[in-house]
Design an enzyme around this catalytic site. Structure first.
Site, PDB file in Angstrom:
ATOM      1  N   CYS A   9       0.834  -1.196   0.000  1.00  0.00           N
ATOM      2  CA  CYS A   9       0.000   0.000   0.000  1.00  0.00           C
ATOM      3  C   CYS A   9       0.874   1.254   0.000  1.00  0.00           C
ATOM      4  O   CYS A   9       2.019   1.225   0.431  1.00  0.00           O
ATOM      5  CB  CYS A   9      -0.903   0.010   1.228  1.00  0.00           C
ATOM      6  SG  CYS A   9      -1.933  -1.457   1.395  1.00  0.00           S
ATOM      7  N   GLY A  68       0.072  -1.463   6.645  1.00  0.00           N
ATOM      8  CA  GLY A  68       0.409  -2.421   7.690  1.00  0.00           C
ATOM      9  C   GLY A  68      -0.791  -3.283   8.054  1.00  0.00           C
ATOM     10  O   GLY A  68      -1.818  -3.280   7.369  1.00  0.00           O
TER      11      GLY A  68
END
Length: 598
Positions: free
Chosen positions: A2, A99
């Site tokens: 991401c 994360g």
């Protein structure tokens, strides 16, 4: 994986955020979104697919502060609802997150019991609601309180409606950078997204909280104490995103391999052809104490480690192994002060590899890292680091970064062999000479790629593909198989050639294809025998070897270096096969360039 982008300043935030997110596309994505504020009024837009899809909203998003995100799905399907940013129930907090929050289910249950309503399936939404629950008008204290309840990894960009002129950021085990200039302050998960805009660049450390305003950037620890940050060198980031006339970045990067290898070797081999590593913290005494060497990595970097393990046992006579980083901790490895752990990562941020590094260091091992990105976490935490000079690699399927890593591993093993006394200087000089001509031999292969395009017809027409080889050839077929499946989506496997008849041969029929690599003089006849076993059952075959009767003849070189020579044709076959199948070559489905979650 991401990507995070943020901006606060005097310019239009939406345009800057979208531009930054597009620079992060190579890391992998399935959706994108951004939030922009104007005088406290928040606007959030999300799309499934490329961040360029956000451009249709940019004219309507007016504001000089905002955050954006490209998502690679972990919790929840790739939908608009699951795309970031996520807002708290009242809209007080807006969050983007890289994360994984490992205790999100527990936190979600607690928040739902308190009346918070969730609109997505993500772990990130937990953070937004938790911030609202903990809010006490002290923004920095609220963020600190929320962070203490999170388990896992995070890089965060946070907007708060009560503080419309700042972005809060925080980091734990996921990279995050901030930058400042006369035009404002920037936030990104990859420095390359903002380096060209910044006069000063900073890397957040684990457990740190940053406050970005248009004219300042301040950092605090989790207890609220101010931290003075050192600048990161901006010049080490290559922002080039030009295909240079090639149809795809992958093809361009395949052709950049001679330069990448040459540039990498030029920094570690001097004009007298002596191997010299800068800031290499290992004495002759340290080297002679090594009793075990572990190469730890993921994906293609793991295949580099396989070559390293084979070569160490041959040239150093030391017990060596290649370990998949995601399994390394869980096999309870035997590590002590006489262990050398070589960790390999293109990005220097690979989560599993970083976790393995930390375990090795806690256990007393010496750690050497091979990475392509300066100031990366792995580079900073290693005892010694050797940088590859592959330049920015955009295509998700690695080519030039793999080759540069392999060149470093070759040099490292020759260097250690002389140190420990298992190789004399004359033999080392001979090997270094062959190592230095590898770029020219790669150029030889690349000079005529039309034959690889023709061979791709055979590959496309196969129902089952098996790559086989022995010794160093097996290391090469492992990478070749991965490259083909990554970009063409054709299921294929790699095996030591001798294992073919131990089960796998049951899959072989006339629609099967065997791709064999056999550059080892010592093992060639055995591999040819295994090819014959498959063709006797109707399979077709392609051989890659340094002999004239091979389907693909490659230049002859010492077998330790043959892996790098054999892999080049397999990269081109993978590329042209994917092209014939109309695949998304530079950004294969479901894949990410930098895997920053475990």
């Amino acid at each position: 994986m991401c990507g995070i982008m943020g901006y606060v300043g005097e310019e239009n935030a939406a345009d800057i955020i979208i531009d930054g997110l597009e620079k992060l596309e190579y890391r992998g994505y399935d959706s994108a979104g951004m939030a922009v504020t104007d005088c406290g009024k928040l606007a959030v837009k999300k799309v499934v697919g490329s961040p360029s899809g956000l451009r249709k909203f940019s004219d309507g998003l007016i504001g000089k502060i905002g955050i954006g995100h490209t998502r690679w799905a972990t919790h929840g399907a790739p939908t608009v609802e699951n795309a970031h940013p996520h807002c708290s129930m009242s809209g007080l907090f807006t969050v983007v997150h890289n994360g994984i929050i490992e205790n999100y289910a527990e936190l979600k249950a607690e928040l739902e019991a308190d009346g918070y309503i969730f609109k997505s399936d993500t772990d990130t939404e937990v953070i937004a609601h938790l911030l609202e629950k903990e809010y006490n008008r002290d923004l920095k204290g609220t963020v600190s309180a929320a962070l203490t309840k999170l388990k896992g990894s995070y890089a965060l960009g946070i907007l708060c409606a009560d503080y419309p002129d700042i972005i809060v950021c925080a980091k734990l085990s996921s990279p995050l950078f901030a930058g400042t200039s006369s035009g404002g302050a920037y936030l990104a998960s990859d420095a390359s997204a903002i380096a060209s805009r910044c006069d000063r660049l900073y890397r957040l450390g684990d457990g740190e909280i940053g406050i970005l305003a248009k004219d300042s950037f301040k950092v605090y620890d989790i207890d609220g104490c101010r931290i003075r940050k050192s600048e990161v060198k901006i010049k080490s980031y290559d922002g080039t995103l030009d295909k240079g006339g090639y149809e795809h970045f992958m093809l361009k990067e395949i052709h950049e391999q001679p330069v990448a290898v040459r540039r990498t070797l030029s920094e570690i081999i001097d004009e007298k052809r002596r191997i010299k590593f800068k800031n290499f913290k290992m004495t002759v005494q340290d080297a002679k104490k090594i009793q075990k060497i572990s190469f730890v990595a993921c994906g293609s970097a793991y295949h580099v480690g396989m070559v390293g393990a084979y070569a160490c046992e041959r040239f150093l006579h030391i017990n060596s192994e290649a370990c998949v980083a995601s399994e390394y901790r869980y096999k309870n490895p035997v590590i002590n002060e006489n262990t050398l752990v070589v960790v390999i990562s293109q990005s220097g941020e690979t989560a599993d590899t970083l976790a393995a590094l930390r375990l090795a260091k806690r256990s007393g091992a010496k750690v050497v890292s091979i990475v392509n990105v300066e100031n990366s976490t792995i580079a900073q935490e290693s005892d010694s680091v050797i940088f590859t000079r592959a330049g920015k690699e955009v295509a998700v399927a690695t080519t030039k970064a793999y080759s540069a890593q392999l060149a470093v591993v070759y040099a490292l093993i020759l260097y250690l062999a002389v140190k420990v006394g298992t190789m004399n200087r004359k033999d080392c000089d001979s090997y270094v000479g062959e190592l230095c001509v590898l770029p020219e031999k790669i150029e030889q292969i690349l000079s005529d790629e039309s034959k690889f395009e023709k061979l791709a017809d055979t590959v496309v027409d196969s129902d089952y593909i098996c790559f086989i080889g022995r010794g160093f050839d097996y290391c090469a077929v492992a990478e070749a198989s991965l490259k083909l499946k990554e970009v063409s989506y054709i299921p294929c496997e790699s095996y030591p050639a001798g294992e073919l008849k131990h089960g796998t041969i049951s899959l072989i029929d006339e629609k099967s294809l065997i791709i064999a690599m056999c550059c080892s003089d010592e093992l060639r006849t055995k591999t040819v025998s295994n090819i014959n076993e498959a063709t006797a059952r109707g399979a077709r075959s392609i051989t890659i070897s340094d002999t004239e009767d091979a389907d693909i003849q490659v230049p002859k070189i010492a077998d330790i270096f043959s892996v790098l020579i054999e892999v080049i044709p397999s990269q081109l076959i993978a590329y042209y096969t994917a092209k014939k199948r109309n695949c998304e070559i530079d950004k294969p489905r479901n894949l990410a360039k930098s895997v920053t979650v475990e």
